[in-house]
Design a protein around this motif. Structure first.
Motif, PDB file in Angstrom:
ATOM      1  N   UNK B 481       0.765  -1.298   0.086  1.00  0.00           N
ATOM      2  CA  UNK B 481       0.039   0.047   0.159  1.00  0.00           C
ATOM      3  C   UNK B 481       0.951   1.333   0.048  1.00  0.00           C
ATOM      4  N   UNK B 482       2.062   1.317   0.932  1.00  0.00           N
ATOM      5  CA  UNK B 482       2.834   2.476   0.959  1.00  0.00           C
ATOM      6  C   UNK B 482       3.507   2.687  -0.645  1.00  0.00           C
ATOM      7  N   UNK B 483       3.701   1.566  -1.313  1.00  0.00           N
ATOM      8  CA  UNK B 483       4.314   1.891  -2.746  1.00  0.00           C
ATOM      9  C   UNK B 483       3.148   2.565  -3.471  1.00  0.00           C
ATOM     10  N   UNK B 484       2.212   2.271  -3.392  1.00  0.00           N
ATOM     11  CA  UNK B 484       0.764   2.558  -4.190  1.00  0.00           C
ATOM     12  C   UNK B 484       0.617   4.137  -3.693  1.00  0.00           C
ATOM     13  N   UNK B 485       0.650   4.405  -2.476  1.00  0.00           N
ATOM     14  CA  UNK B 485       0.457   5.777  -2.056  1.00  0.00           C
ATOM     15  C   UNK B 485       1.520   6.567  -2.417  1.00  0.00           C
ATOM     16  N   UNK B 486       2.619   6.169  -2.530  1.00  0.00           N
ATOM     17  CA  UNK B 486       3.910   6.939  -2.974  1.00  0.00           C
ATOM     18  C   UNK B 486       3.776   7.206  -4.580  1.00  0.00           C
ATOM     19  N   UNK B 487       3.464   6.241  -5.256  1.00  0.00           N
ATOM     20  CA  UNK B 487       3.119   6.423  -6.683  1.00  0.00           C
ATOM     21  C   UNK B 487       2.106   7.426  -7.063  1.00  0.00           C
TER      22      UNK B 487
END
Lengths: 75, 734
Positions: B481-487
């Motif tokens: 989720x962190x990766x997606x939010x950062x994207x």
């Protein structure tokens, strides 16, 4: 009336494209030219973009662009 | 105008022993299939100079005639606004092919003929391939090809590219046209009295322009471009929009039709295309509800459209990585096992020094392995992407997802490359080729590394098992989720900085569903894999050898701490101090993680856990090795098939723990706290991707620019996020 205001199933005749430059040329190249008949076929599940039938093929475009294409409703 | 010289020379050739045929047409007109039918395996796939647009060409003999076939990018027009259109028109006016084959979709005459009219303006002999002629027949269309031919002054040959019908006759006609260009000059279609009257003085004024003379520019085309104020032609020839001769020539035209002459010409061409279609095409009175409409009623349905899309995406993802997975493992096994053993045996036989043995096996052969393991997912990805595009579903996928993707400044089509990124970032980078616009493509590629790939999973699994046993699953998902939010955040940020300015539009054809031919699927898949091997492979191999030097030099060091890698790690370790893991061991595992992120774990195994002596197992004989390679290859097929039919989750997304991990876990528990472990995992997720991804970016974009941006932004992002997690966590008392 603008193309974006047409409901699925409704048809219109293109009167005027109020954008300029590359965007206008792109629309014209795809057949969005004055006097052409266009029918709204579908709206995407999330409400944007829309699919229209024009020049015997299917074209999709965003509401942002469709709001700048003036049409006259035909029945 | 730098190309003048070569062009002039080309034109001076006296004998026409090699004829150049340019193939042009609208996207979705079957151009690619037709090219494959004509040239097949002789096709050479490269790029147009300086851009990432694919260029296909072939040189071969057709009935004792040498021919060069050049495939121009599929376009709807020859406007000066898109990369593809500029490539197509520059090629046509500068390189002057002997004949144009214009592929026209017989089921969609009007819009295709609009493009045909623009091609005719160039004055090059032309043969129309009236493609999908069978499909037009099935729809009950009757097309008067003679009428089209006589009105346009070119030849019309009906073709069915998928069945190779008409291809021979098309080539014969094209060659006869090319061989005698004078007799086959296309007719000049009149654009109406007003326009023609304005064109004459413009052509007259341009006739003696030095640039026009030197390049043998087609005058009528040029005059038309000047008339429509074509930005490229105007600047190329130093013409001002208000040049007196132009104002004078267009005075009457503007008085009668308004100032927008570009629009007037588009209207005129479409008017002619409509008239021609009306004259040549007889359609049945009642139209059957077509297959495409029936499929779209489901696929684009407001309620089930998204579920259908998600199902399709799940299938694509699963098939790509689950089919590729066993073959990747097989290649990995062959390289790491028999290949390395054989090389070591050969080197031992010639009594090569230890460091040579290590360089060859752990540097070069391991590098070859690093190149090869990505081949199966690239093949699989390319196969499915081509299938999605060729079948017409890609456009629907974009249509369904555009709203969401547009919100973060992307295109509907960006979704698929991003999704593939969760499996492996490398094929995902290559999948961005489905995006036409260079801006969309670059932005999507920049965000792909934030999609947590399968190689990062083992790191999360180890750390969450060691520190968050009870909540391991939650921790794992929080990282994805962190990766997606950062994207999403980076998407916004890039939109406001690097990609400021007008966002590209979404004006896209939804072509009818069609079954792509097996041949074109195979050609595309094979070409992509081949290019990756040759171009990207070279870099990957070179970098692997470089990494070997870092790890093993100076030769004979007792501890990894004294290798170049270890020394570098000691220097950079303080950078990680504020993030909670400022040890040289952590730093060196992060450094080697750039080779492949799962290596973070194996490096930790080496630097934290004292090395046990390698057990001397009885090495298998050569014969046994060869047999094992064959058996395991067959096994890979079985596993791939099993994966396809297994309905539970995605096989490659599960990481198993090996025995050495338990020893490592207890060591890690002493050097990391749960908080610093989480910060470390976030860092592994976000810091620069493995170098294969960077090489793939270079390969796909033809420049190191985006790889460079990725390195910088991801390193900064990873540091900042890990800092916030660690320091924030400490403040909150963790």
């Amino acid at each position: 009336m603008m193309l974006a205001d047409l409901k699925p199933g409704q048809s219109g005749k293109i009167l005027k494209i109020s954008v300029t430059g590359a965007l206008k040329r792109r629309l014209m190249d795809m057949g969005v030219v004055g006097g052409t008949e266009v029918r709204v076929k579908k709206v995407a599940p999330m409400g944007d973009p829309i699919e229209v039938r024009i020049k015997s093929y299917d074209l999709s475009l965003r509401l942002g662009e469709a709001r700048q294409i003036e049409v006259e409703v035909i029945n | 105008m730098k190309k003048q010289k070569t062009v002039v020379n080309k034109k001076n050739k006296t004998t026409k022993n090699n004829l150049t045929i340019a193939v042009a047409g609208n996207p979705n007109a079957g151009k690619s299939t037709l090219i494959n039918a004509i040239a097949g395996a002789r096709l050479h796939v490269g790029n147009w100079p300086g851009v990432t647009v694919e260029k296909k060409s072939a040189e071969f003999e057709f009935r004792n005639q040498r021919v060069t076939l050049v495939d121009l990018p599929g376009t709807y027009s020859l406007s000066p606004y898109t990369q593809e259109e500029v490539i197509a028109r520059d090629y046509l006016v500068r390189e002057k092919p002997d004949v144009i084959i214009n592929v026209v979709d017989a089921t969609n005459l009007e819009r295709n003929l609009y493009f045909t009219l623009q091609l005719l303006e160039l004055g090059i002999p032309m043969v129309i391939a009236l493609n999908m002629y069978d499909e037009a027949g099935q729809k009950g269309f009757s097309i008067d090809t003679d009428k089209i031919a006589s009105i346009l002054g070119c030849a019309v040959v009906p073709t069915v590219a998928t069945k190779k019908e008409g291809v021979d006759s098309l080539m014969k006609t094209a060659i006869s046209f090319a061989a005698a260009p004078r007799e086959h000059q296309p007719g000049s279609v009149s654009y109406g009295e007003d326009i023609e009257q304005a064109l004459t003085p413009i052509a007259e004024a341009l006739k003696d322009h030095p640039g026009v003379l030197a390049e043998h520019m087609p005058l009528r085309w040029l005059a038309l471009k000047v008339l429509e104020h074509d930005v490229r032609v105007m600047s190329d020839y130093g013409l001002a929009a208000d040049a007196p001769f132009l104002t004078w020539a267009t005075k009457h035209l503007r008085a009668a039709h308004g100032d927008d002459l570009e629009a007037l010409l588009a209207d005129t061409r479409y008017g002619l295309a409509a008239g021609l279609t009306h004259e040549a095409l007889k359609k049945p009175e009642t139209r059957k509800k077509e297959l495409t409409e029936r499929i779209d009623a489901v696929v684009l349905n407001r309620l089930v459209g998204i579920p259908v899309f998600l199902l399709a995406m799940w299938l694509i993802f699963k098939l790509t990585f689950d089919i590729a997975g066993p073959f990747t493992d097989w290649l990995d096994g062959v390289v790491a096992g028999p290949l390395m053993r054989w090389a070591a045996a050969v080197l031992a036989a010639i009594s090569a020094p230890d460091w040579i043995v290590s360089l060859v096996t752990e540097g070069i052969i391991a590098g070859v392995g690093a190149v090869l393991v990505f081949l199966p997912p690239i093949f699989a990805m390319m196969f499915f992407i081509t299938l999605l595009e060729g079948s017409g579903y890609m456009a629907r996928a974009a249509f369904v997802m555009d709203r969401l993707m547009h919100a973060i400044g992307l295109h509907g089509k960006s979704f698929i490359p991003l999704l593939l990124g969760f499996g492996c970032n490398v094929p995902a980078i290559y999948a961005t080729r489905t995006l036409e616009n260079p801006r969309d493509k670059a932005l999507t590629a920049l965000l792909i590394p934030l999609m947590s790939c399968g190689a990062r999973l083992p790191v999360y699994v180890l750390f969450s098992a060691a520190f968050f046993a009870a909540y391991a699953g939650t921790v794992l998902w929080s990282l994805y989720l962190l990766g997606i939010v950062m994207a999403v955040l980076m998407g916004f940020l890039f939109k406001k900085t690097l990609f400021r300015g007008e966002a590209p539009v979404f004006i896209m054809e939804l072509p009818p569903y069609r079954m792509p031919t097996v041949k074109s699927l195979m050609i595309h898949t094979w070409e992509k894999g081949k290019h990756y091997l040759i171009k990207a492979g070279t870099w990957i191999l070179a970098i692997s050898v470089f990494v070997w030097f870092g790890l093993n030099m100076p030769w004979g060091v007792e501890s990894k701490k004294d290798s170049y890698l270890g020394k570098t790690s000691q220097i950079i370790a303080p950078i990680f101090e504020p993030l909670g893991f400022g040890t040289w061991e952590a730093a060196s595992s992060l450094l080697t993680g750039v080779v492949a992120k799962e290596i973070v774990i194996s490096t930790m195994g080496q630097v934290y856990v004292p090395q046990a002596e390698e057990e001397n197992e009885e090495a298998p004989s050569f014969g046994e090795d060869v047999k094992e390679i064959g058996v395991s290859f067959a096994g890979a097929f079985v596993d791939a098939a099993k994966n396809v039919f297994s309905t539970f989750g995605i096989a490659t997304m599960s990481a198993e723990e090996d025995e050495e991990a338990s020893g490592l876990k207890s060591v890690l528990a002493k050097t990391f706290t749960p908080l610093s472990a989480y910060a470390f995992m976030a860092f592994v997720l976000l810091y620069l991707p493995c170098f294969i991804v960077l090489v793939a970016m270079w390969h796909e974009f033809g420049t190191w620019k985006w790889a460079g941006v990725t390195i910088v932004y991801q390193t900064v992002l990873a540091w900042v996020v890990a800092f916030v997690i660690y320091q924030g966590g400490r403040l909150m008392g963790f």
